[in-house]
Write an enzyme that holds these catalytic residues in place. Structure first.
Site, mmCIF file in Angstrom:
data_model
loop_
_atom_site.group_PDB
_atom_site.id
_atom_site.type_symbol
_atom_site.label_atom_id
_atom_site.label_comp_id
_atom_site.label_asym_id
_atom_site.label_seq_id
_atom_site.Cartn_x
_atom_site.Cartn_y
_atom_site.Cartn_z
ATOM 1 C CB CYS A 1 2.070 -3.675 4.924
ATOM 2 S SG CYS A 1 0.255 -3.865 6.240
ATOM 3 C CG HIS B 1 -0.495 0.285 2.324
ATOM 4 N ND1 HIS B 1 0.128 1.045 3.023
ATOM 5 C CD2 HIS B 1 0.039 -0.814 3.479
ATOM 6 C CE1 HIS B 1 0.763 1.255 4.218
ATOM 7 N NE2 HIS B 1 0.942 -0.407 4.706
#
Length: 420
Positions: free
Chosen positions: A345, A327
């Site tokens: 992440c 992301h």
């Protein structure tokens, strides 16, 4: 071939017997028995069908075909129902007996074709038909295939969810044998039992690019256990696109994106810092969310602690159900390409995240290497199926029977915590 038919060739009233041929002898053109038209083998073959209640055959009982003439033998038997499902069987080495080895379907119409030859090698034929009765129980096993119809990446596994558990290995074998996956181009693949109610199918390697994959169940009407029969299932058809594989090297803080084995993008990234290391191994894109609100409490971080966060996140590509994404992370641009500072992440600039978001689809492969994190779980947290070696994958089949290196036997809303 002039003797009277054996009494054992008479089929019970559950069966309609159709004999083809006109008693042609072995004296065909030029004296070659192979050039003769098949003779009527009704007096040479006995059929012991699954006799039932006088109207329909009992699907619990097998088919048996025997050669009644000492001077002839059975060369081939095919048994198929009206929907095209074949019955597996075994023919004895001497051609004296064939019997079915797979269960019959209930409520089906079968045609049995028997090929024979006499002592001179002349071919004979007999065709028989029969209908099976309905199952004695209304309990049916439902199967739902996934994903939804559409186009996916080459890493997308096929799933089969059962509406009730199947624990017995023999019953599992009946279920698995009836679940068919055909791809064009054809590839080697197999089913793996994730648990009592879920199976996954994947090829030995990734799917070919631009392949068509069709999935269906032949379980309808098939007996699985004493009180369980197969039900109907909606078939599935999906296709694959290009071969897109994104490889993140946690040590060099970079992602390399390949399309059909050519590098199309290199992206500086940051991955999980110590204590929050990104999982190693192969993951599969599960979905894309333009906006996600990510909170530390969703992964067990106490609110108000030094690690706590509550952030708006854009261009989020999900790779695990527990909250691992690729992301946009504009707050960590200074570390991207040089340090790992995330909570698990893979973060990148907004522009790079937007590019990634637009250029991947569900089923594409995201692989992480050189992280200190554990390897992605095979099941339960997304699709880590590819992290099982092929031999171990095959061990999860009910049909392999201890030989995972042999040939293939067949050619709810959920909570989704997030991390940043």
């Amino acid at each position: 071939m002039s003797q009277a038919p054996s009494p054992r060739t008479v089929v019970g009233c559950t069966l309609l017997v159709i004999a083809l041929g006109a008693g042609v002898t072995a004296c065909g053109s030029g004296g070659n028995p192979l050039s003769a038209e098949p003779y009527d083998a009704a007096d040479q073959v006995a059929f012991r069908g699954p006799t039932g209640d006088g109207k329909k055959a009992d699907p619990d009982k097998p088919i048996e075909v025997t050669a009644e003439d000492d001077d002839g033998r059975i060369t081939d038997v095919t048994a198929v129902d009206a929907s095209g499902r074949y019955v597996a069987g075994e023919l004895s080495a001497d051609g004296s007996r064939w019997h079915s080895t797979s269960p019959l379907a209930a409520g089906a119409h079968y045609t049995v074709r028997v090929s024979t030859e006499d002592e001179d090698g002349a071919p004979g034929r007999r065709i028989m038909t029969f209908d099976t009765g309905k199952p004695r129980t209304k309990k049916r096993l439902g199967v739902t295939f996934g994903p939804k119809a559409g186009k996916y990446g080459v890493g997308q596994p096929i799933t089969a969810e059962l509406d009730q558990p199947v624990k017995d290995k023999a019953q599992r074998a009946v279920v698995e044998r009836a679940l068919k996956v055909d791809s064009t181009p054809a590839v080697e693949g197999g089913w793996h039992w994730v648990n009592d109610k879920e199976l996954h199918y994947r090829p030995k390697e990734y799917w070919p690019t631009h392949a068509t994959i069709q999935v269906r169940s032949n379980l309808d009407g098939i007996k699985i256990g004493d009180r369980l029969w197969g039900g109907k299932a909606k078939p599935l058809r999906i296709a694959t696109g290009d071969r897109v594989i994104a490889v993140t090297d946690a040590a060099s803080h970079s992602m390399t994106v390949y399309k059909n084995d050519e590098v199309i993008k290199q992206i500086p990234v940051t991955t999980g810092k110590p204590g929050f290391e990104t999982r190693n191994g192969v993951k599969v894109v599960l979905g894309k969310e333009y906006f996600v609100r990510m909170r530390g409490t969703s992964i067990g971080i106490a609110e108000g602690s030094a690690e706590s966060y509550d952030l708006p996140v854009y261009y989020a590509t999900r790779v695990t159900w527990s909250g691992e994404y690729v992301h946009a992370a504009p707050w960590s641009v200074g570390s991207q390409g040089s340090a790992n500072v995330s909570h698990g992440c893979t973060g990148m600039s907004t522009a790079n995240a937007a590019w990634f978001f637009e250029n991947v689809r569900e089923g594409d492969v995201v692989k992480v290497v050189n992280s200190y994190g554990n390897t992605m779980e095979p099941f339960g947290n997304g699709f880590g199926d590819w992290n099982l070696a092929w031999k171990n994958w095959r061990n999860g089949s009910a049909l392999v029977a201890g030989n995972p290196e042999g040939p293939n036997p067949q050619d709810a809303a959920r909570l989704r915590p997030t991390a940043v």
